[in-house]
Structures are given as structure tokens and as C-alpha cells.
Write a protein that holds these residues in place. Structure first.
Motif, PDB file in Angstrom:
ATOM      1  N   ALA A 116       6.193  17.016  -6.581  1.00  0.00           N
ATOM      2  CA  ALA A 116       7.469  16.297  -6.282  1.00  0.00           C
ATOM      3  C   ALA A 116       8.522  16.436  -7.473  1.00  0.00           C
ATOM      4  N   GLU A 117       7.766  16.380  -8.786  1.00  0.00           N
ATOM      5  CA  GLU A 117       8.655  16.515  -9.918  1.00  0.00           C
ATOM      6  C   GLU A 117       9.223  17.937 -10.043  1.00  0.00           C
ATOM      7  N   LEU A 118       8.462  18.908  -9.617  1.00  0.00           N
ATOM      8  CA  LEU A 118       8.814  20.470  -9.706  1.00  0.00           C
ATOM      9  C   LEU A 118       9.931  20.622  -8.586  1.00  0.00           C
ATOM     10  N   GLY A 119       9.694  19.895  -7.439  1.00  0.00           N
ATOM     11  CA  GLY A 119      10.748  19.960  -6.338  1.00  0.00           C
ATOM     12  C   GLY A 119      12.202  19.368  -7.045  1.00  0.00           C
ATOM     13  N   ASP A 120      12.085  18.318  -7.675  1.00  0.00           N
ATOM     14  CA  ASP A 120      13.391  17.417  -8.326  1.00  0.00           C
ATOM     15  C   ASP A 120      13.773  18.624  -9.302  1.00  0.00           C
ATOM     16  N   ALA A 121      13.152  19.148 -10.054  1.00  0.00           N
ATOM     17  CA  ALA A 121      13.759  20.358 -10.991  1.00  0.00           C
ATOM     18  C   ALA A 121      14.485  21.292 -10.496  1.00  0.00           C
ATOM     19  N   ILE A 122      13.818  21.887  -9.587  1.00  0.00           N
ATOM     20  CA  ILE A 122      14.560  22.977  -9.041  1.00  0.00           C
ATOM     21  C   ILE A 122      15.774  22.456  -8.212  1.00  0.00           C
ATOM     22  N   LEU A 123      15.586  21.545  -7.382  1.00  0.00           N
ATOM     23  CA  LEU A 123      16.761  20.886  -6.838  1.00  0.00           C
ATOM     24  C   LEU A 123      17.950  20.664  -7.810  1.00  0.00           C
ATOM     25  N   ALA A 124      17.650  20.159  -9.084  1.00  0.00           N
ATOM     26  CA  ALA A 124      18.761  19.846 -10.083  1.00  0.00           C
ATOM     27  C   ALA A 124      19.322  21.234 -10.522  1.00  0.00           C
ATOM     28  N   ALA A 125      18.396  22.269 -10.656  1.00  0.00           N
ATOM     29  CA  ALA A 125      19.156  23.678 -10.943  1.00  0.00           C
ATOM     30  C   ALA A 125      19.975  24.127 -10.064  1.00  0.00           C
ATOM     31  N   VAL A 126      19.528  23.993  -8.786  1.00  0.00           N
ATOM     32  CA  VAL A 126      20.240  24.242  -7.611  1.00  0.00           C
ATOM     33  C   VAL A 126      21.746  23.578  -7.453  1.00  0.00           C
ATOM     34  N   GLU A 127      21.557  22.185  -7.747  1.00  0.00           N
ATOM     35  CA  GLU A 127      22.915  21.514  -7.540  1.00  0.00           C
ATOM     36  C   GLU A 127      23.970  21.553  -9.045  1.00  0.00           C
ATOM     37  N   ARG A 128      23.278  22.054  -9.942  1.00  0.00           N
ATOM     38  CA  ARG A 128      24.029  22.537 -11.011  1.00  0.00           C
ATOM     39  C   ARG A 128      24.972  23.580 -10.832  1.00  0.00           C
ATOM     40  N   THR A 129      24.307  24.518  -9.959  1.00  0.00           N
ATOM     41  CA  THR A 129      24.763  25.998  -9.563  1.00  0.00           C
ATOM     42  C   THR A 129      25.921  25.606  -8.685  1.00  0.00           C
ATOM     43  N   ARG A 130      25.526  24.832  -7.766  1.00  0.00           N
ATOM     44  CA  ARG A 130      26.675  24.472  -6.829  1.00  0.00           C
ATOM     45  C   ARG A 130      27.810  24.015  -7.392  1.00  0.00           C
ATOM     46  N   LEU A 182      16.288  40.766  -8.952  1.00  0.00           N
ATOM     47  CA  LEU A 182      17.375  40.298  -9.269  1.00  0.00           C
ATOM     48  C   LEU A 182      18.329  41.571  -9.666  1.00  0.00           C
ATOM     49  N   ASP A 183      17.360  42.396 -10.412  1.00  0.00           N
ATOM     50  CA  ASP A 183      17.814  43.786 -10.908  1.00  0.00           C
ATOM     51  C   ASP A 183      18.372  44.755  -9.897  1.00  0.00           C
ATOM     52  N   ALA A 184      17.682  44.537  -8.660  1.00  0.00           N
ATOM     53  CA  ALA A 184      18.057  45.362  -7.481  1.00  0.00           C
ATOM     54  C   ALA A 184      19.370  44.807  -6.681  1.00  0.00           C
ATOM     55  N   ARG A 185      19.652  43.423  -6.703  1.00  0.00           N
ATOM     56  CA  ARG A 185      20.500  42.843  -6.070  1.00  0.00           C
ATOM     57  C   ARG A 185      21.334  41.722  -6.895  1.00  0.00           C
ATOM     58  N   PRO A 186      21.710  41.952  -7.969  1.00  0.00           N
ATOM     59  CA  PRO A 186      22.526  41.111  -8.788  1.00  0.00           C
ATOM     60  C   PRO A 186      23.517  40.419  -8.477  1.00  0.00           C
ATOM     61  N   ASP A 187      24.380  41.143  -7.569  1.00  0.00           N
ATOM     62  CA  ASP A 187      25.347  40.459  -6.861  1.00  0.00           C
ATOM     63  C   ASP A 187      25.274  39.358  -5.759  1.00  0.00           C
ATOM     64  N   TRP A 188      23.938  39.372  -5.453  1.00  0.00           N
ATOM     65  CA  TRP A 188      23.402  38.291  -4.368  1.00  0.00           C
ATOM     66  C   TRP A 188      22.639  37.402  -4.969  1.00  0.00           C
ATOM     67  N   VAL A 189      22.423  36.890  -6.223  1.00  0.00           N
ATOM     68  CA  VAL A 189      21.682  35.921  -6.733  1.00  0.00           C
ATOM     69  C   VAL A 189      22.662  34.972  -7.461  1.00  0.00           C
ATOM     70  N   GLU A 190      22.696  33.793  -6.989  1.00  0.00           N
ATOM     71  CA  GLU A 190      23.407  32.694  -7.875  1.00  0.00           C
ATOM     72  C   GLU A 190      22.776  32.189  -9.049  1.00  0.00           C
ATOM     73  N   ARG A 191      21.306  31.934  -9.040  1.00  0.00           N
ATOM     74  CA  ARG A 191      20.665  31.559 -10.058  1.00  0.00           C
ATOM     75  C   ARG A 191      19.143  31.777  -9.913  1.00  0.00           C
ATOM     76  N   MET A 192      18.546  32.016 -11.147  1.00  0.00           N
ATOM     77  CA  MET A 192      17.136  32.626 -11.302  1.00  0.00           C
ATOM     78  C   MET A 192      16.622  31.127 -11.617  1.00  0.00           C
ATOM     79  N   VAL A 193      15.268  30.825 -11.196  1.00  0.00           N
ATOM     80  CA  VAL A 193      14.483  29.676 -11.680  1.00  0.00           C
ATOM     81  C   VAL A 193      12.949  30.173 -12.063  1.00  0.00           C
TER      82      VAL A 193
END
Length: 234
Positions: A220-234, A84-95
Motif C-alpha cells: 500500500a505504501e508503495l502504491g501511495d509513493a507511485i501515486l504521489a510521483a504520478v500526481e506531481r507529474t500531472r 524510454l530510450d526507444a520512446r523518449p517522447d512518449w514517457v511522462e515520468r520514470m519510477v
């Protein structure tokens, strides 16, 4: 959305296999990584350091002509933070999956490095009880089957950071072995472990109570948690 998944120490891209279905089903492009020195049991590990793993993630970002979400587990949290430090303009969210970002000059493992280029996964007896929550004998065997020696200099190398724009990128911390309330207490107390986390401008906390390897114990629960974070970003 392109999602780059960085495994924790001793693990390859395959460790994410049970976590990714919900992400792919939602239409996201998923890029689980195997980092240098972890390609197979015979891969050379001498001379591979933390910056080499950061550079591998940066290379993955550069290969995608879109903004990305970076997901890191355990020691992978420091690696994605360096990217992220190297490419801050290209990262939408960190998980961060059961980990937090490391600060300038930090290493994932402290103390004196052991001899040799390889850092094998320790025996179960050396882990805290909280690490092993939900990790039954079958899952322990499955995890061990995935585990390869980590390059020693990745674990003991120091992270170097240069661009404070990283602090403004939204982050999600998925708290597993320690609840989010504990992380917030450490921030309030000024604990060094959470020092860089305390500097971030936009952080959300999600509790996923289990041990240190949710991709095995609650995939599966981890996948759902990551998905929720991504969807909130979008």
C-alpha cells in the motif's frame, strides 16, 4: 494517466496486485506486464534476451495513444530505461522501485552467465540481509509462489542506448533497502552502480524503508509513493 508496471526478475504482472488499488482508485489506467519467458513455469526461455523484454515494454507503450509513466522494480529498472530510450517522447515520468537506470553496455547481472536458459530465483541465503527486511516467513512463501525462472539472457544481456533525450525525462527513485542518502553518496563518489543515475537531469528521491520487494512487504505504501510521483507529474 496510463501507468505501465514492469516487475523485477522472476515475477509476473500479478506481483503488483496489492500495489495497484490506490492507482486505480485515483482514476489511473494501470498496465502490469508479464514479460516473455515468464508466462508460466513451462514457458520457453531459450533465446529470450534483454532486448526482447525492452521490446515488450515498447510494444505496450505503442499500444497506448497517450504519454505514459513507466514503473520498474529491480531488474525491471534496466528494462524500462531501455524502453524510454526507444520512446523518449512518449514517457511522462520514470519510477524506479529499489533500482536505478543502467548505462550503455551494462547488464543487470555481471560476471559469467551460468549454463542453461533458465535462471531460478536463488535461495534466501544468497540475498543480503537488507534485501530481506520485513520479509517474514509468510511473505517469503508468497513471493516464492509467484517466482518463476528468469530467462538467463535477460539478466546477463547488455543494454544498448541511443537517444540522450532520455536523460531529460523526470524520474523518481523509490529507495527501499538503501536510503536515498546512500544513493547520493554513491553518486558523489563516482560509483559505477549510480553512473547513469548521475547523468539524469531531473530526479527526485523518495525513501520507503523496507527490503527489496516492497510490493510484498509494503504494497500500500508503495502504491501511495507511485501515486504521489504520478500526481506531481500531472
Amino acid at each position: 494517466m496510463d501507468i505501465i508496471l514492469v516487475p523485477g526478475f522472476w515475477l509476473q504482472a500479478s506481483s503488483w496486485a496489492k500495489t495497484t488499488p490506490s492507482l486505480r482508485a485515483a482514476g489511473h489506467r494501470v498496465h502490469p506486464l508479464t514479460l516473455p519467458g515468464l508466462e508460466d513455469a513451462d514457458a520457453p526461455r531459450a533465446g529470450i534476451g534483454l532486448q526482447d523484454h525492452v521490446d515488450a515494454v515498447v510494444k505496450a507503450i505503442d499500444a497506448i495513444d497517450e504519454r505514459v509513466v513507466l514503473v520498474g522494480h529491480s531488474g525491471g529498472g534496466a528494462i524500462i530505461y531501455g524502453a524510454l530510450d526507444a520512446r523518449p517522447d512518449w514517457v511522462e515520468r520514470m519510477v524506479y522501485v529499489d533500482c536505478v537506470p543502467a548505462g550503455e553496455g551494462d547488464s543487470v547481472f555481471g560476471g559469467q552467465p551460468p549454463d542453461g536458459a533458465d535462471l531460478p530465483m536463488p535461495p534466501w541465503e544468497e540475498f543480503d540481509d537488507a534485501d530481506l527486511t520485513d520479509l517474514d516467513d509468510e511473505l517469503r512463501a508468497e513471493l516464492r509462489a509467484h517466482a518463476l525462472p528468469e530467462p538467463r539472457d535477460v539478466a546477463y544481456g547488455k543494454l544498448h542506448l541511443h537517444d540522450e533525450r532520455r536523460l531529460g525525462v523526470p524520474s523518481t527513485v523509490i529507495a527501499c533497502e538503501y536510503p536515498a542518502s546512500q544513493l547520493l553518496s554513491w553518486i558523489a563518489e563516482g560509483q559505477p552502480y549510480a553512473a547513469e543515475l548521475a547523468r539524469l537531469h531531473d530526479v527526485e528521491y523518495v525513501d520507503l524503508p523496507t527490503g527489496h520487494w516492497p510490493q510484498f512487504t509494503k504494497p500500500a505504501e508503495l502504491g501511495d509513493a507511485i501515486l504521489a510521483a504520478v500526481e506531481r507529474t500531472r
